[in-house]
Design a protein around this motif. Structure first.
Motif, mmCIF file in Angstrom:
data_model
loop_
_atom_site.group_PDB
_atom_site.id
_atom_site.type_symbol
_atom_site.label_atom_id
_atom_site.label_comp_id
_atom_site.label_asym_id
_atom_site.label_seq_id
_atom_site.Cartn_x
_atom_site.Cartn_y
_atom_site.Cartn_z
ATOM 1 N N GLN A 1 -8.866 -8.792 10.232
ATOM 2 C CA GLN A 1 -7.913 -7.851 9.638
ATOM 3 C C GLN A 1 -7.042 -7.213 10.702
ATOM 4 O O GLN A 1 -7.398 -7.142 11.880
ATOM 5 C CB GLN A 1 -8.660 -6.784 8.843
ATOM 6 C CG GLN A 1 -9.609 -5.928 9.672
ATOM 7 C CD GLN A 1 -8.958 -4.737 10.367
ATOM 8 O OE1 GLN A 1 -8.013 -4.151 9.841
ATOM 9 N NE2 GLN A 1 -9.454 -4.383 11.549
ATOM 10 N N GLU B 1 -5.962 -1.404 -2.692
ATOM 11 C CA GLU B 1 -6.676 -2.665 -2.550
ATOM 12 C C GLU B 1 -7.265 -3.076 -3.894
ATOM 13 O O GLU B 1 -7.893 -2.272 -4.586
ATOM 14 C CB GLU B 1 -7.795 -2.527 -1.513
ATOM 15 C CG GLU B 1 -8.541 -3.824 -1.239
ATOM 16 C CD GLU B 1 -9.622 -3.660 -0.181
ATOM 17 O OE1 GLU B 1 -10.232 -4.678 0.204
ATOM 18 O OE2 GLU B 1 -9.855 -2.515 0.254
ATOM 19 N N HIS C 1 -5.908 -4.575 6.671
ATOM 20 C CA HIS C 1 -5.612 -5.625 5.693
ATOM 21 C C HIS C 1 -5.890 -7.000 6.297
ATOM 22 O O HIS C 1 -5.766 -7.179 7.519
ATOM 23 C CB HIS C 1 -4.148 -5.548 5.264
ATOM 24 C CG HIS C 1 -3.802 -4.286 4.535
ATOM 25 N ND1 HIS C 1 -4.179 -4.048 3.233
ATOM 26 C CD2 HIS C 1 -3.109 -3.179 4.930
ATOM 27 C CE1 HIS C 1 -3.750 -2.850 2.854
ATOM 28 N NE2 HIS C 1 -3.090 -2.308 3.863
ATOM 29 N N GLN D 1 0.842 -1.198 0.000
ATOM 30 C CA GLN D 1 0.000 0.000 0.000
ATOM 31 C C GLN D 1 0.877 1.248 0.000
ATOM 32 O O GLN D 1 0.622 2.205 -0.747
ATOM 33 C CB GLN D 1 -0.919 -0.011 1.216
ATOM 34 C CG GLN D 1 -1.744 1.255 1.396
ATOM 35 C CD GLN D 1 -2.374 1.342 2.792
ATOM 36 O OE1 GLN D 1 -2.517 0.353 3.492
ATOM 37 N NE2 GLN D 1 -2.729 2.557 3.195
#
Length: 540
Positions: A96, A67, A100, A61
């Motif tokens: 998560q 994403e 993530h 990221q």
């Protein structure tokens, strides 16, 4: 991709696998003139990494991959299975962390393709495929490298820094004369990638049969992977034969009902370099460490390397920090890489017991420990995984008294600028910048004006965070929509200095923000203005 090489750059990066390509994107986002070379002209298609964790996804990221930029498949559970004890242990990888999934599988060629495509966004990054580093020397000013281009011609490139992300047989490491100590496992493993298998799979399974251990996992694109340990005397040619592949897959599926996409035999290694750097030359990824694949941390460790290194190279190259800052790369990364390798070796002992007696002892003990509430979380909640928190390096030693940990990543939450505005991951605001973050407060309003000017001159920004619905802060304060940062990471009235790689440098109460900023600037090699005399401070 222009093959006319520049005469000089800030960073010469050799190796364009996933670690090198991620580093190139990070350097591009930081504005460094970078030349990336790789002796291969295309993406390597044989089976390699297949697992990423939340830390790796967060680093990607930071490198600019949003994403959905490449396909992933979230894994909710890792199951350990024994012919003696059945399903004797499990790890819960659902949910998560930092925005993530805890664990995903992916298709490495697709990730590499996306990373290479994203380099086109950075005009300061140039790539040269089919080009190979053949020699280099360094002095106090930089590195002078000789590169053999795709047409065989030699070119000289002067760079301020050289980064070797050129794999396990790294030319950069060998040319530096650094040792690469460790262990080579005596077992070879056959990796089989299958597309369109008839039976779906929703978790990672470790079949810990001492007769032939075999991890099995799903992957995006309706793929599955099996890994089979070879017995003594079994050759690559025999194991990769279609008849043998069919026999090995028979307990799960008929190989004629699916597509055998790739097969390869590997010998696993566990190695760590003596030092991650020498002078102006740095190693990253497999050039610095090789991790057995039993915990899926090999590529992840390489991504941690470049997230740690690239912003420091930028700060030194741009004159914002002294060269000595780069010593922290080895101090921070090598101990954690060693801990990950040791963890993988221990997991390997669980996956591949040498005989039934060892399997009975090891798996029986794990089965017993998994039954007790006190010991079950060690595996089920992945508490055996070494925390990516530095013991020493570029951060203020000690604890500030809040829930933050200096030398560890700041959690990532979801922030919005105003009611009705979309919430964005906090790294979108913090990653790549030096930040003074106020939790439920505005550090800029309290900081001495001369210190605020020095902070901004050092490239620092100030960020005010407010908890959901909090009023009273100046316009521009960001609302934490997830409670991850305020009050999750720190109470209202707390301040933290956060590095561009989102690691906490320093933290403390708002009342001590002046002293904290002075100490942080000193850590970064910057000179802070002198403190005001006490009498002036009391009357001013």
């Amino acid at each position: 991709m222009d093959q006319t090489l520049p005469a000089s750059v800030d960073v010469l990066l050799t190796g364009m696998g996933p670690v090198g390509a991620t580093a190139a994107n990070l350097l591009g986002r930081l504005g460094l003139r970078t030349l990336v070379i790789d002796k291969e002209t295309g993406i390597f298609m044989a089976p390699r990494a297949i697992v990423l964790d939340n830390e790796a996804l967060r680093i990607l990221q930071m490198a600019g991959l949003e994403e959905g930029a490449f396909a992933t498949r979230a894994i909710a559970e890792v199951q350990m299975r024994s012919p003696l004890f059945g399903d004797y242990a499990r790890a819960n990888t659902s949910g998560q962390i930092d925005g993530h999934p805890q664990l995903v599988t992916f298709h490495q060629p697709e990730l590499e393709r996306v990373l290479r495509e994203r380099l086109a966004r950075h005009a300061c990054v140039q790539t040269a495929l089919g080009a190979e580093l053949v020699d280099f020397t360094q002095d106090e000013q930089g590195v002078r490298a000789t590169v053999r281009q795709a047409d065989g011609a030699l070119a000289t490139v002067q760079s301020r820094f050289l980064v070797g992300a050129d794999g396990a047989s790294s030319f950069v490491r060998r040319h530096l004369g650094l040792g690469f100590e460790g262990k080579t496992f005596t077992q070879d493993w056959l990796v089989v990638d299958v597309r369109d298998p008839p039976v779906p799979l929703d978790r990672i399974e470790f079949s810990c049969d001492p007769s032939r251990p075999s991890p099995h996992m799903p992957a995006p694109g309706n793929r599955q992977r099996w890994e089979f340990m070879l017995h003594p005397g079994e050759t690559r040619e025999r194991m990769e034969h279609p008849d043998m592949i069919r026999a090995l897959l028979a307990p799960w599926c008929d190989a004629r009902d699916c597509v055998i996409e790739r097969t390869a035999v590997y010998r696993f290694h566990a190695r760590l370099v003596d030092r991650f750097s020498r002078g102006r030359v740095f190693l990253a990824g497999d050039a610095a460490h090789i991790t057995p694949p039993f915990v899926g941390q090999g590529l992840v460790a390489g991504l941690r390397d470049v997230a740690n290194l690239c912003w420091k190279l930028a700060w030194v190259a741009q004159g914002r920090a002294p060269l000595s800052m780069l010593d922290s790369y080895d101090a921070e990364r090598r101990p954690h890489a060693r801990a990950i390798i040791n963890m993988a070796r221990q997991m390997g002992a669980l996956v591949m017991p040498r005989n039934r007696a060892t399997a009975l002892l090891v798996h029986g003990l794990m089965n017993l420990l998994h039954r007790f509430p006190l010991t079950r979380p060690v595996f089920e909640e992945l508490k055996f995984k070494p925390s990516n928190r530095f013991r020493r390096g570029l951060f203020q030693r000690g604890r500030g008294g809040a829930r933050l940990a200096r030398g560890a990543p700041l959690p990532q939450g979801w922030l919005r600028e105003a009611i009705g505005a979309p919430a964005l991951p906090s790294d979108e605001r913090l990653a790549g910048a030096l930040s003074l973050v106020g939790f439920g407060c505005d550090p800029a309003a309290r900081l001495d004006p001369s210190l605020l000017a020095a902070w901004r001159a050092a490239g620092g920004q100030t960020v005010a965070l407010r908890h959901r619905g909090q009023a009273g802060l100046a316009a521009g304060a960001l609302e934490d929509m997830s409670d991850t940062l305020v009050p999750g990471a720190a109470p209202v009235g707390w301040v933290a200095a956060v590095r561009p790689d989102c690691v906490v440098l320093h933290d403390g109460p708002l009342a001590g923000v002046d002293a904290m900023v002075r100490e942080t600037l000193a850590l970064l090699g910057r000179t802070a203005p002198a403190a005001a005399p006490l009498a002036h401070a009391l009357t001013g």
